[in-house]
Design a protein around this motif. Structure first.
Motif, PDB file in Angstrom:
ATOM      1  N   PHE A  11       0.836  -1.203   0.000  1.00  0.00           N
ATOM      2  CA  PHE A  11       0.000   0.000   0.000  1.00  0.00           C
ATOM      3  C   PHE A  11       0.873   1.257   0.000  1.00  0.00           C
ATOM      4  O   PHE A  11       0.592   2.229  -0.706  1.00  0.00           O
ATOM      5  CB  PHE A  11      -0.913  -0.004   1.224  1.00  0.00           C
ATOM      6  CG  PHE A  11      -1.724   1.257   1.390  1.00  0.00           C
ATOM      7  CD1 PHE A  11      -2.922   1.414   0.727  1.00  0.00           C
ATOM      8  CD2 PHE A  11      -1.275   2.285   2.216  1.00  0.00           C
ATOM      9  CE1 PHE A  11      -3.673   2.577   0.880  1.00  0.00           C
ATOM     10  CE2 PHE A  11      -2.015   3.442   2.371  1.00  0.00           C
ATOM     11  CZ  PHE A  11      -3.219   3.592   1.704  1.00  0.00           C
ATOM     12  N   GLY A  12       1.952   1.254   0.796  1.00  0.00           N
ATOM     13  CA  GLY A  12       2.848   2.402   0.858  1.00  0.00           C
ATOM     14  C   GLY A  12       3.521   2.695  -0.470  1.00  0.00           C
ATOM     15  O   GLY A  12       3.677   3.854  -0.850  1.00  0.00           O
ATOM     16  N   SER A  58       1.059   4.408  -2.618  1.00  0.00           N
ATOM     17  CA  SER A  58       0.865   5.779  -2.155  1.00  0.00           C
ATOM     18  C   SER A  58       1.985   6.699  -2.616  1.00  0.00           C
ATOM     19  O   SER A  58       1.743   7.859  -2.966  1.00  0.00           O
ATOM     20  CB  SER A  58       0.759   5.790  -0.625  1.00  0.00           C
ATOM     21  OG  SER A  58       0.578   7.099  -0.144  1.00  0.00           O
ATOM     22  N   SER A  64       1.360   7.496  -6.119  1.00  0.00           N
ATOM     23  CA  SER A  64       0.075   8.171  -6.289  1.00  0.00           C
ATOM     24  C   SER A  64       0.217   9.679  -6.450  1.00  0.00           C
ATOM     25  O   SER A  64      -0.352  10.273  -7.373  1.00  0.00           O
ATOM     26  CB  SER A  64      -0.817   7.861  -5.084  1.00  0.00           C
ATOM     27  OG  SER A  64      -1.922   8.724  -5.029  1.00  0.00           O
ATOM     28  N   GLN A  65       0.963  10.308  -5.549  1.00  0.00           N
ATOM     29  CA  GLN A  65       1.017  11.766  -5.539  1.00  0.00           C
ATOM     30  C   GLN A  65       1.693  12.334  -6.785  1.00  0.00           C
ATOM     31  O   GLN A  65       1.259  13.362  -7.319  1.00  0.00           O
ATOM     32  CB  GLN A  65       1.741  12.236  -4.278  1.00  0.00           C
ATOM     33  CG  GLN A  65       1.015  11.880  -2.994  1.00  0.00           C
ATOM     34  CD  GLN A  65      -0.391  12.437  -2.960  1.00  0.00           C
ATOM     35  OE1 GLN A  65      -0.584  13.653  -2.857  1.00  0.00           O
ATOM     36  NE2 GLN A  65      -1.387  11.583  -3.067  1.00  0.00           N
ATOM     37  N   THR A  94     -11.336   4.967  -6.256  1.00  0.00           N
ATOM     38  CA  THR A  94     -11.208   4.536  -4.858  1.00  0.00           C
ATOM     39  C   THR A  94     -12.419   3.719  -4.432  1.00  0.00           C
ATOM     40  O   THR A  94     -12.287   2.698  -3.737  1.00  0.00           O
ATOM     41  CB  THR A  94     -11.047   5.755  -3.936  1.00  0.00           C
ATOM     42  OG1 THR A  94      -9.879   6.490  -4.319  1.00  0.00           O
ATOM     43  CG2 THR A  94     -10.906   5.328  -2.479  1.00  0.00           C
ATOM     44  N   GLY A  98      -3.632   2.127  -2.591  1.00  0.00           N
ATOM     45  CA  GLY A  98      -2.601   3.113  -2.308  1.00  0.00           C
ATOM     46  C   GLY A  98      -2.411   4.085  -3.459  1.00  0.00           C
ATOM     47  O   GLY A  98      -2.118   5.269  -3.256  1.00  0.00           O
ATOM     48  N   ASP A 147      -5.534   8.650  -2.275  1.00  0.00           N
ATOM     49  CA  ASP A 147      -5.171  10.043  -2.023  1.00  0.00           C
ATOM     50  C   ASP A 147      -4.853  10.796  -3.306  1.00  0.00           C
ATOM     51  O   ASP A 147      -4.245  11.876  -3.268  1.00  0.00           O
ATOM     52  CB  ASP A 147      -3.972  10.120  -1.076  1.00  0.00           C
ATOM     53  CG  ASP A 147      -4.362   9.885   0.378  1.00  0.00           C
ATOM     54  OD1 ASP A 147      -5.529  10.143   0.713  1.00  0.00           O
ATOM     55  OD2 ASP A 147      -3.509   9.439   1.161  1.00  0.00           O
ATOM     56  N   SER A 192       3.722  10.980   1.832  1.00  0.00           N
ATOM     57  CA  SER A 192       3.689   9.537   1.565  1.00  0.00           C
ATOM     58  C   SER A 192       5.013   8.889   1.955  1.00  0.00           C
ATOM     59  O   SER A 192       5.045   7.791   2.518  1.00  0.00           O
ATOM     60  CB  SER A 192       3.389   9.285   0.084  1.00  0.00           C
ATOM     61  OG  SER A 192       2.098   9.739  -0.257  1.00  0.00           O
TER      62      SER A 192
END
Length: 396
Positions: free
Chosen positions: A63-64, A67, A70-71, A94, A118, A122, A350
Motif C-alpha cells: 500500500f505504501g 501511495s 500516487s502523488q 477509490t 494506495g 489520495d 507519503s
C-alpha cells in the motif's frame, strides 16, 4: 453592511469564499466521514481474512509503494487532464477499489487491491490543493486550507467512532459506506466545481523537470518531510510506546488522543483567520517548533495526564501549521504546474508514512528517549530550515 460595521463572527470565519470552494469542502467532509476502512485495515486483515502479522506487514508495505507513486501521478494528471477530472476520477476509482478489497479473499488478490488502493485513495489531494489555489485569492488561502484541514479532522473523528461500532456488525459495512462517500465526493465536485486548469498551460519546458529544478520548492519539500516524519509518529510509534513501554491501556491512550481532535475542532476555526494574516514562513516555523517541543516532552511521559499535556502542546503546533503549507505551495507554483507542485508536496507525506515507522521502530528499540528527542530534534531543525527559506519565499 456599511464600511464602519465589522463582520460577524461566522462571517469573518466562513464568509468571502466562493461557492465552488464550499462544494469541495462539503465533499471533503463527506469523504472523511466515510473513512472507515484504513484505520481498521490491520484488524480486518487479521480477524476477517486470517492473515498472519508478517503478511499484514507486507500488505501495508505494498500500500505504501502505491501511495508514493500516487502523488506524483496525480500531480501530472491534475495539470494535464484537469483538477475536476482527476479528483472525481480518483474518488470513483477509490470506491471501486474499496469494494474489490472488501471481497478479496486470497493473499495475491489482497496485495493487488491494496497496491491499487494506495495508488488512488489520495489521488484527490494534488487536485484539491490546486483547486483551492485556483479558486481562492492569495489573501484568503490560509483560511481556506485551514477550513479543509478542519473538515478532514472533524470527519475523521466521527468516521473513526462510527467505524469502530460498525466493525462489530461486520466489516462489509465499512467498505460499502467508504465507497459510497467516495462516490458522493466525486458527484459533488463534478456537478458543483468548475474546471480551473489554466487554458494556456505553457507545456513547453513544463513537467516535473521544472519542479525538480526549483531549489526553493525542493528546500520546502525537505521541511515538509521533516514535519511529516514528526507527525507520523502519532499513528505509528506513539501508540506502541505508550502501551508497550509506558504501560498505559488502550483505553487510556485513546482518551488522551481524543484531546487532539477536540482541540482542533474547537480551536482551529477560531484562530485560522488571525494565523492567515501573519507571515506564512514564520508561522509555519513556529508551528514546527511547538510540535517539536511537544514530541520531545513525550520522553518524560509516565501517566495519562502527562501524555495529554504533550498532546496538547504538539496539537497547538499542528493547529498553527494548518493551512499554511498549502498556501506556500500555491505561492511557489506557477498556475499551470500547481498539480505537480502539490504532487511533490504530497509525496513528502507519503514518504514519511513509509519511513516514520522504520526509523521510529529502530529508535524505540534503543530507548524511548532516543525516539522522542530525535523526533523533537527533527521538528526543531525543520523550523530552522523554514526560517532560512522565509526570505526567498517572500520574494517569490
Amino acid at each position: 453592511m456599511t464600511s464602519s460595521e465589522k463582520p460577524g463572527f461566522l462571517q469573518s470565519r466562513l464568509g468571502g469564499l466562493p461557492r465552488p470552494f464550499w462544494a469541495l469542502w462539503s465533499g471533503t467532509l463527506v469523504n472523511r466521514l466515510g473513512t472507515m476502512v484504513m484505520p481498521f485495515t490491520g484488524v480486518y486483515l487479521t480477524q476477517a481474512r486470517g492473515l498472519p502479522l508478517a503478511a499484514v506487514g507486507a500488505v501495508m508495505a505494498v500500500f505504501g509503494v502505491g501511495s508514493l507513486l500516487s502523488q506524483l501521478l496525480a500531480g501530472v494528471l491534475t495539470d494535464r487532464i484537469g483538477r475536476r477530472a482527476t479528483l472525481a476520477g480518483g474518488m470513483l476509482a477509490t470506491a471501486v477499489t474499496m469494494l474489490a478489497l472488501g471481497y478479496s479473499t486470497s493473499l495475491p488478490a489482497i496485495l493487488v487491491a491494496m497496491f491499487a488502493l494506495g495508488l488512488v485513495i489520495d489521488a484527490y489531494r494534488p487536485a484539491s490543493n490546486a483547486l483551492v489555489a485556483d479558486l481562492v485569492s492569495p489573501a484568503e488561502r490560509p483560511r481556506a486550507y485551514g477550513l479543509l484541514f478542519w473538515a478532514i479532522n472533524l470527519g475523521y473523528a466521527v468516521g473513526m467512532t462510527a467505524g469502530g461500532w460498525l466493525a462489530r456488525l461486520g466489516f462489509g459495512w465499512l467498505f460499502w459506506i467508504d465507497a459510497a462517500c467516495c462516490v458522493i465526493f466525486a458527484v459533488l465536485v463534478w456537478r458543483a466545481v468548475p474546471e480551473t486548469r489554466p487554458a494556456d498551460r505553457q507545456e513547453t519546458g513544463g513537467g516535473f523537470g521544472v519542479v525538480l529544478r526549483d531549489r526553493l520548492m525542493l528546500g520546502f519539500t525537505a521541511v515538509v518531510l521533516g514535519n511529516a516524519l514528526v507527525y507520523s509518529q502519532t499513528f505509528t510509534m506513539l501508540p506502541v510506546a505508550m502501551t508497550s513501554v509506558v504501560g498505559l491501556s488502550t483505553e487510556q491512550f485513546g482518551m488522551a488522543m481524543a484531546l487532539n481532535g477536540v482541540l482542533i475542532v474547537i480551536v482551529q476555526p477560531l484562530v485560522s483567520g488571525w494565523l492567515g494574516s501573519l507571515d506564512p514562513s514564520r508561522t509555519f516555523a513556529l508551528g514546527l517548533f511547538v510540535m517539536g517541543v511537544g514530541f520531545a516532552l513525550t520522553a518524560f511521559v509516565t501517566t495519562t495526564g502527562w501524555l495529554a499535556v504533550t498532546i496538547a502542546v504538539w496539537t497547538a503546533g499542528e493547529i498553527v501549521t494548518a493551512g499554511i503549507a498549502g498556501t506556500i505551495v500555491a505561492t511557489l507554483a506557477p498556475p499551470h504546474l500547481r498539480g505537480r507542485y502539490s504532487g511533490l508536496f504530497g509525496f513528502a507525506w507519503s514518504a514519511a508514512a513509509v519511513l516514520a515507522p522504520l526509523l521510529g521502530g529502530a529508535l524505540l528499540e534503543i530507548a524511548p528517549s532516543a525516539l522522542w528527542f530525535t523526533t523533537g530534534g527533527v521538528g526543531l531543525v525543520s523550523a530552522v530550515g523554514m526560517l532560512a527559506l522565509g526570505p526567498a519565499i517572500r520574494r517569490r
